[in-house]
Design a protein around this motif. Structure first.
Motif, mmCIF file in Angstrom:
data_model
loop_
_atom_site.group_PDB
_atom_site.id
_atom_site.type_symbol
_atom_site.label_atom_id
_atom_site.label_comp_id
_atom_site.label_asym_id
_atom_site.label_seq_id
_atom_site.Cartn_x
_atom_site.Cartn_y
_atom_site.Cartn_z
ATOM 1 N N GLU A 1 -0.394 10.692 11.031
ATOM 2 C CA GLU A 1 -0.569 11.553 9.471
ATOM 3 C C GLU A 1 -1.693 10.380 9.693
ATOM 4 O O GLU A 1 -1.968 9.037 9.703
ATOM 5 N N SER A 2 -3.045 11.148 9.259
ATOM 6 C CA SER A 2 -4.248 10.728 8.891
ATOM 7 C C SER A 2 -4.029 10.363 7.277
ATOM 8 O O SER A 2 -3.703 10.081 6.827
ATOM 9 N N THR A 3 -5.167 9.133 7.435
ATOM 10 C CA THR A 3 -5.587 8.024 6.083
ATOM 11 C C THR A 3 -5.226 9.532 4.750
ATOM 12 O O THR A 3 -5.054 9.283 3.305
ATOM 13 N N GLU A 4 -6.040 10.263 4.851
ATOM 14 C CA GLU A 4 -6.071 11.542 4.096
ATOM 15 C C GLU A 4 -5.202 11.979 3.752
ATOM 16 O O GLU A 4 -4.842 12.355 2.570
ATOM 17 N N ASP A 5 -4.528 12.157 4.959
ATOM 18 C CA ASP A 5 -3.356 13.454 4.402
ATOM 19 C C ASP A 5 -2.425 12.315 3.590
ATOM 20 O O ASP A 5 -1.594 13.401 2.883
ATOM 21 N N TYR A 6 -2.182 10.826 3.725
ATOM 22 C CA TYR A 6 -1.328 10.249 3.792
ATOM 23 C C TYR A 6 -1.656 9.749 2.027
ATOM 24 O O TYR A 6 -1.119 10.368 1.641
ATOM 25 N N ILE A 7 -3.035 9.736 1.798
ATOM 26 C CA ILE A 7 -3.058 9.251 0.219
ATOM 27 C C ILE A 7 -3.393 10.166 -0.523
ATOM 28 O O ILE A 7 -2.279 10.641 -1.503
ATOM 29 N N ARG B 1 12.819 -0.796 -13.181
ATOM 30 C CA ARG B 1 11.533 -0.444 -13.515
ATOM 31 C C ARG B 1 12.213 -0.073 -12.301
ATOM 32 O O ARG B 1 12.218 0.063 -10.971
ATOM 33 N N ILE B 2 11.993 1.599 -12.095
ATOM 34 C CA ILE B 2 12.217 2.515 -10.638
ATOM 35 C C ILE B 2 11.025 3.033 -10.252
ATOM 36 O O ILE B 2 10.085 3.759 -10.719
ATOM 37 N N ALA B 3 10.583 2.045 -8.906
ATOM 38 C CA ALA B 3 8.957 2.103 -9.148
ATOM 39 C C ALA B 3 9.409 3.619 -7.464
ATOM 40 O O ALA B 3 10.069 3.650 -6.760
ATOM 41 N N HIS B 4 8.246 4.384 -6.808
ATOM 42 C CA HIS B 4 8.282 4.785 -6.343
ATOM 43 C C HIS B 4 7.382 5.017 -4.842
ATOM 44 O O HIS B 4 6.912 4.056 -4.577
ATOM 45 N N TYR B 5 7.593 4.749 -4.007
ATOM 46 C CA TYR B 5 6.906 4.526 -2.384
ATOM 47 C C TYR B 5 7.032 5.394 -1.575
ATOM 48 O O TYR B 5 7.600 6.358 -1.328
ATOM 49 N N THR B 6 5.671 6.017 -0.861
ATOM 50 C CA THR B 6 5.937 7.101 -0.138
ATOM 51 C C THR B 6 5.245 6.468 1.224
ATOM 52 O O THR B 6 4.316 5.328 1.555
ATOM 53 N N ILE B 7 6.133 6.609 2.475
ATOM 54 C CA ILE B 7 6.436 5.525 3.312
ATOM 55 C C ILE B 7 5.117 6.902 4.810
ATOM 56 O O ILE B 7 5.386 7.850 4.778
ATOM 57 N N PRO B 8 4.239 6.125 5.436
ATOM 58 C CA PRO B 8 3.024 6.956 6.412
ATOM 59 C C PRO B 8 3.891 7.125 7.352
ATOM 60 O O PRO B 8 4.912 6.807 8.259
ATOM 61 N N MET B 9 3.461 8.401 7.496
ATOM 62 C CA MET B 9 4.613 9.678 9.236
ATOM 63 C C MET B 9 3.790 8.950 10.348
ATOM 64 O O MET B 9 1.853 8.952 10.124
ATOM 65 N N GLU B 10 4.025 8.893 11.436
ATOM 66 C CA GLU B 10 3.679 8.655 12.392
ATOM 67 C C GLU B 10 2.792 10.150 12.740
ATOM 68 O O GLU B 10 2.935 11.261 12.786
ATOM 69 N N SER C 1 1.195 -1.503 -0.365
ATOM 70 C CA SER C 1 -0.204 -0.240 -0.061
ATOM 71 C C SER C 1 0.481 1.284 0.149
ATOM 72 O O SER C 1 0.177 2.804 -0.208
ATOM 73 N N GLU C 2 2.220 1.172 -0.316
ATOM 74 C CA GLU C 2 3.029 2.480 -0.199
ATOM 75 C C GLU C 2 3.460 2.598 -1.293
ATOM 76 O O GLU C 2 4.519 3.627 -1.436
ATOM 77 N N VAL C 3 3.339 1.736 -2.415
ATOM 78 C CA VAL C 3 3.727 2.401 -3.667
ATOM 79 C C VAL C 3 3.083 4.175 -4.084
ATOM 80 O O VAL C 3 1.201 4.099 -4.135
ATOM 81 N N SER C 4 3.494 4.749 -4.625
ATOM 82 C CA SER C 4 3.311 6.416 -4.640
ATOM 83 C C SER C 4 2.323 6.029 -5.880
ATOM 84 O O SER C 4 2.631 4.856 -6.716
ATOM 85 N N ASP C 5 1.524 6.965 -6.289
ATOM 86 C CA ASP C 5 0.804 7.357 -7.477
ATOM 87 C C ASP C 5 2.376 8.356 -9.072
ATOM 88 O O ASP C 5 1.852 7.824 -9.356
ATOM 89 N N VAL C 6 2.950 8.267 -7.905
ATOM 90 C CA VAL C 6 4.176 8.777 -9.148
ATOM 91 C C VAL C 6 3.983 7.319 -10.227
ATOM 92 O O VAL C 6 5.281 6.197 -9.423
ATOM 93 N N VAL D 1 0.923 12.838 -5.034
ATOM 94 C CA VAL D 1 2.461 13.581 -5.256
ATOM 95 C C VAL D 1 3.693 13.486 -5.553
ATOM 96 O O VAL D 1 4.960 14.489 -6.061
ATOM 97 N N SER D 2 3.797 12.865 -4.316
ATOM 98 C CA SER D 2 5.319 13.069 -3.592
ATOM 99 C C SER D 2 6.133 11.327 -3.002
ATOM 100 O O SER D 2 4.995 10.342 -3.200
ATOM 101 N N TYR D 3 6.303 11.196 -2.708
ATOM 102 C CA TYR D 3 7.298 9.760 -2.807
ATOM 103 C C TYR D 3 8.901 10.026 -2.109
ATOM 104 O O TYR D 3 9.432 10.905 -1.791
ATOM 105 N N ASP D 4 8.726 8.839 -1.053
ATOM 106 C CA ASP D 4 9.872 8.937 0.188
ATOM 107 C C ASP D 4 10.976 8.399 -0.378
ATOM 108 O O ASP D 4 12.102 8.352 0.279
ATOM 109 N N LYS D 5 10.887 7.264 -1.274
ATOM 110 C CA LYS D 5 12.274 5.927 -1.275
ATOM 111 C C LYS D 5 11.743 5.593 -2.699
ATOM 112 O O LYS D 5 10.780 5.825 -3.108
#
Length: 253
Positions: free
Chosen positions: A206-212, A195-204, A172-177, A217-221
């Motif tokens: 952080e609400s589900t809405e903010d994470y989505i 194939r370089i996949a992008h992942y966004t890691i949930p922050m402590e 579920s951490e796969v980014s839409d990037v 629009v962004s990624y962490d790793k």
């Protein structure tokens, strides 16, 4: 009269040979110019189409189509859909071929790995193990199917295709990037790239809405998934493949 005709013939021939106009005065008529030979117009040579420079290895691009041939790119794009049942939900094969669950109950079988699975029999046109394997071999090498456990994920029961009742959730951490791609090496026999996949890691906290919203629009790793195509006697085939949803970011040192 014969002498006049002979003289005219000589004059016409001489005029044609030197490429000039010969005027002949016929008795009792006006002078008539003799026809000139038609000169062929040369066809201009078209300008040569410049050959595009190959993509250097290591350069990150938006699509592997930049460095793959049309045949290689077709095989790659087909692999994305065809590989789904070999990574996660085995039953996703049904939606690809319009097959259905059989009315027959699930059957327990012990795989070659020693693990016992429950298998659901499928039905529909060409819903056999042999047909499904043949279809996959138009995209993948036999070695890749073995690596992905094809022989225990799918078996034949009473001549019908049966799928192991397993389902692995995606990451579920796969980014839409969008994914990007990076050529590793290429020659007449093998093409290998990331194939370089992008992942966004949930922050402590952080609400589900903010994470989505952040994931859209962004990624962490990133995760580098190796794709390898090999040239076989039957054409290009995928020999290594990775699904971003069933992988994760690169391991940190």
């Amino acid at each position: 009269m014969k002498q006049i005709c002979a003289a005219l013939t000589v004059l016409l021939a001489a005029g044609l040979l030197v490429g000039c106009t010969v005027t002949v005065q016929l008795p009792g008529g006006e002078a008539t110019p003799a026809p000139q030979p038609v000169q062929a117009t040369p066809t201009p040579e078209p300008d040569p189409t410049p050959t595009p420079a190959p993509t250097p290895a290591g350069e990150e691009v938006d699509s592997p189509e930049v460095f793959l041939t049309s045949e290689q790119y077709d095989i790659y794009t087909r692999a994305d859909k065809a590989s789904q049942p070999l990574f996660g939900d085995t039953f996703s094969v049904m939606y690809q071929y319009s097959w259905n669950y059989s009315d027959q109950p699930e059957v327990e079988r012990q795989a070659d790995t020693g693990t016992t699975f429950r298998y659901q029999i499928l039905e529909g046109e060409n819903a056999t193990l042999e047909y499904y394997r043949e279809q996959l071999l138009t995209v993948f090498t036999p070695e890749f199917l073995e690596e992905r456990g094809f022989d225990w994920r799918f078996i034949s029961i009473d001549g019908k295709l049966a799928a192991a009742d397993i389902g692995i959730g995606g990451n579920s951490e796969v980014s839409d990037v969008p994914d990007t791609f990076q050529l590793i090496s290429a020659d007449d026999n093998t093409v290998e790239f990331y194939r370089i996949a992008h992942y966004t890691i949930p922050m402590e906290g952080e609400s589900t809405e903010d994470y989505i919203a952040r994931r859209a629009v962004s990624y962490d790793k990133v995760g580098h998934l190796t794709i390898r195509l090999v040239n076989t006697e039957n054409g290009w085939r995928v020999d290594a493949y990775g699904q971003p949803s069933f992988a994760g970011p690169d391991n940190e040192e």
